[in-house]
Design an enzyme around this catalytic site. Structure first.
Site, PDB file in Angstrom:
ATOM      1  N   CYS A  57       0.765  -1.051  -0.017  1.00  0.00           N
ATOM      2  CA  CYS A  57       0.078   0.045   0.042  1.00  0.00           C
ATOM      3  C   CYS A  57       0.804   1.200  -0.103  1.00  0.00           C
ATOM      4  O   CYS A  57       1.433   1.532  -1.127  1.00  0.00           O
ATOM      5  CB  CYS A  57      -1.042  -0.035   1.320  1.00  0.00           C
ATOM      6  SG  CYS A  57      -2.456   0.934   0.953  1.00  0.00           S
ATOM      7  N   HIS A  79      -3.648  -5.296   1.361  1.00  0.00           N
ATOM      8  CA  HIS A  79      -3.358  -5.624   2.790  1.00  0.00           C
ATOM      9  C   HIS A  79      -3.936  -7.174   2.817  1.00  0.00           C
ATOM     10  O   HIS A  79      -4.827  -7.552   2.440  1.00  0.00           O
ATOM     11  CB  HIS A  79      -4.233  -4.722   3.824  1.00  0.00           C
ATOM     12  CG  HIS A  79      -3.714  -3.511   3.551  1.00  0.00           C
ATOM     13  ND1 HIS A  79      -2.470  -3.061   4.255  1.00  0.00           N
ATOM     14  CD2 HIS A  79      -4.283  -2.214   3.069  1.00  0.00           C
ATOM     15  CE1 HIS A  79      -2.325  -1.818   3.978  1.00  0.00           C
ATOM     16  NE2 HIS A  79      -3.567  -1.130   3.284  1.00  0.00           N
TER      17      HIS A  79
END
Length: 493
Positions: free
Chosen positions: A336, A438
Site C-alpha cells: 500500500c 493488505h
C-alpha cells in the site's frame, strides 16, 4: 444479579488490554449460543480493515466480530479517527472517510458524532442478544469527560454493566483502580460491577491479599487476575505492540531474516504477522538503515501519511540503503503506502495529507501515484504467481505505470463482484515488487510463493494455519484463557 444485555470493557489507561478482553468476551458469549456483536463508538487507530460491503472500521472490531462469528459491519465502529499528523486525523464515519479534522474540529462535532454512535448501537442492539462495548484510553480523563462519546456516556446509553480493566504490568495497579473510582462521578462509578487485573506475571497466591484489599476498599468484586501470555496471537489494535519485536542482531544464526521498516505513520502493521510464525523465518523491525545488511529481504509497510514518511525515508538514509540493497539483488516488497513510495513520485495536488504537493519516490518501480480524496475500500480476491487469495484494499492513491515494469497481481473480484483487473508492480529485474492488497500473507498459497520469491528455501507444512482459520483457533484459546482465570458469575453473567 443483572439482566442487562450489554457489557462495557473500560480501562484505567490506554493499552491495558481492553480490546483483547472484549474479544475474549465476544467468543465466550457466542460459544454459549448467544448472538453477540462488538461495539466501539469511536476508535483511534491506523490499523483498519474493510467490511464485506466496502466500509472501513478499526481492525480491533473486525477481530471482535470474527470472534463472535458475526459479519463485520460499520455500526460496530461508527467513528474512526486515523491519525496522520501530531494534531490531526482523517475522520471516518460509518465506514466512509468524510474529512480531515484537528482535535478541536473533532470536539466541535461531538454531539453530532455521539448521535451517530447511539443510533449505530441501537441498530446492533435490536439485532443481537448481547453487545460487548469497548472503551478508549482511560475512562476517567477529567479534562475530556464532557466530550467523551466512547466510555461512560456510551455505557449509560446502553445501560451497560462495566468491567474496569487495570494493567498490573504498568505498576501502581492499586492507585490505577482507586484513583479512577475516586475521580469518576457517582453515576459512572456505580456502573462498575467488576474489576479485572490484567498482565500478571508470577505466583497468583502472592496477589491474594491485593485482591482482598481492592474489594474491601472499593466494594467491587475482583473478577479475576489474568496472566501474561505470549502463546496466544490476536491482532493488536495499534502499533504500541511493535516494541517487543526482535532486532536483527537477535535473530537465530541460521534464520531467514525479514526486515520491516517502522515508518513514523505505520498503518496496518498486522499485515506481516503471518510471516513471524513460519519456522526458520525471523521477522524483525529495523532501527537503522544499516540493519538491512543483516536481512535477507525487506518490507516497506503501509503508511497513513505517505508524503511525510517518504520525506522521512529520504532524510534518514533509508532510501539510499534501499537503493543499495536493490542493486545487490536483495528482494524488496512494498504494501500500500510502502508500494507507493517505491515508485518515481507521489503527488498530492489537493494537499490531502498536508502541505507537500509532491515528493520524489525511492525510484525502484517505474510508476507514479496521485492521491485522490475518493478512497478505495474493498475486499479483494486476487491471484499472484500461480496462487490465489483474498485481502483488502484501503487507499486514496491511484498508481500508473511509467515504463515496462509488470503488474503481477490479477484481481478477480472486489466486494464479491467479479472483475478483471490488475494490481501492483514488479521491477524488470523481478526483485522489487509492491501491491495495494493488505492481508496478502494471510493466504497459505500466497505466503509460500512470497517466501520462495524472497529466497527462503523452506516450506510451510500443510497443517500450517493462517488467515481466518488461524484466527479462529486463537479466539478459542483466548476464551479459554479468560474463563480459566475470571469468574463472570460474580457480576451476573
Amino acid at each position: 444479579m443483572s439482566d442487562r444485555r450489554s457489557i462495557a470493557v473500560l480501562g484505567t489507561a490506554s493499552d491495558v488490554g481492553k480490546s483483547v478482553i472484549a474479544t475474549a468476551l465476544c467468543r465466550y458469549f457466542s460459544a454459549r449460543g448467544e448472538q453477540v456483536a462488538p461495539f466501539k463508538a469511536q476508535n483511534m487507530s491506523n490499523n483498519a480493515g474493510v467490511t464485506p460491503d466496502g466500509r472501513e472500521i478499526g481492525r480491533a472490531q473486525i477481530v471482535q466480530a470474527e470472534a463472535a462469528f458475526q459479519i463485520p459491519h460499520a455500526d460496530m465502529n461508527p467513528v474512526l479517527l486515523k491519525p496522520n499528523s501530531d494534531t490531526g486525523s482523517q475522520l471516518v464515519v460509518l465506514g466512509k472517510a468524510v474529512t480531515h479534522a484537528s482535535a478541536r474540529d473533532y470536539y466541535r462535532k461531538k454531539d453530532e458524532l455521539y448521535a451517530v454512535a447511539c443510533q449505530a448501537y441501537d441498530r446492533l442492539s435490536a439485532a443481537h442478544d448481547r453487545i460487548v462495548l469497548e472503551g478508549a484510553g482511560s475512562c476517567a480523563e477529567v479534562n475530556l469527560m464532557d466530550r467523551d462519546i466512547v466510555n461512560f456516556p456510551m455505557a449509560a446509553h446502553a445501560d451497560a454493566d462495566v468491567i474496569l480493566v487495570a494493567d498490573i504490568h504498568k505498576g501502581g495497579v492499586f492507585a490505577q483502580i482507586v484513583g479512577t473510582l475516586a475521580i469518576l462521578p457517582p453515576q459512572f462509578s456505580a456502573r462498575i460491577k467488576g474489576i479485572v487485573i490484567n498482565r500478571f506475571r508470577g505466583d497468583f497466591s502472592l496477589f491474594a491479599s491485593g485482591t482482598e484489599w481492592i474489594e474491601a476498599k472499593t466494594g467491587i468484586p475482583v473478577l479475576g487476575v489474568l496472566p501474561w501470555f505470549t502463546d496466544i496471537h490476536i491482532d493488536d489494535e495499534d502499533s504500541l505492540s511493535l516494541s517487543p519485536m526482535k532486532r536483527p542482531e537477535q535473530a537465530e544464526k541460521d534464520a531467514f531474516v525479514i526486515g520491516v521498516i517502522p515508518l513514523p505513520h505505520l498503518a496496518n502493521f498486522t499485515d506481516v504477522s503471518p510471516l513471524s510464525r513460519v519456522n526458520g523465518v525471523e521477522l524483525v523491525y529495523l532501527a537503522a538503515p544499516s540493519d538491512m545488511d543483516l536481512c535477507h529481504t525487506v518490507i516497506l509497510p503501509g503508511s497513513k501519511n505517505v508524503l511525510h514518511d517518504l520525506n522521512w525515508i529520504h532524510a534518514t538514509g533509508w532510501s539510499k540503503a534501499l537503493l543499495t540493497a536493490a542493486d545487490a539483488g536483495k528482494p524488496i516488497f512494498g504494501i500500500c503506502g510502502g508500494y507507493q513510495m517505491l515508485g518515481k513520485r507521489v503527488s498530492d495536488p489537493d494537499q490531502l495529507e498536508g502541505r507537500h504537493q509532491q515528493v520524489d519516490g525511492i525510484g525502484l518501480l517505474q510508476m507514479e501515484t496521485v492521491l485522490e480524496a475518493d478512497k478505495i475500500t474493498t475486499i479483494t480476491d486476487f491471484e499472484w504467481n500461480g496462487g490465489s487469495g483474498q485481502g483488502y484494499e484501503i487507499h486514496m492513491g491511484r498508481s500508473r505505470a511509467l515504463g515496462d515494469d509488470h503488474q503481477p497481481v490479477r484481481i478477480t473480484a472486489r466486494n464479491g463482484k467479479p472483475v478483471s483487473d490488475t494490481d501492483g508492480m514488479r521491477s524488470s529485474c523481478g526483485r522489487v515488487m509492491g501491491t495495494y492488497i493488505h492481508g496478502f500473507w494471510d493466504n497459505p498459497d500466497i505466503l509460500d510463493r512470497y517466501l520462495t520469491w524472497a529466497g527462503f528455501h523452506g516450506k510451510t507444512p500443510e497443517t500450517f494455519l493462517c488467515g481466518l482459520a488461524y484466527r479462529h483457533q486463537q479466539y478459542d484459546r483466548l476464551a479459554d484463557w479468560l474463563t480459566t482465570h475470571i469468574d463472570l458469575s460474580r457480576m451476573g453473567c
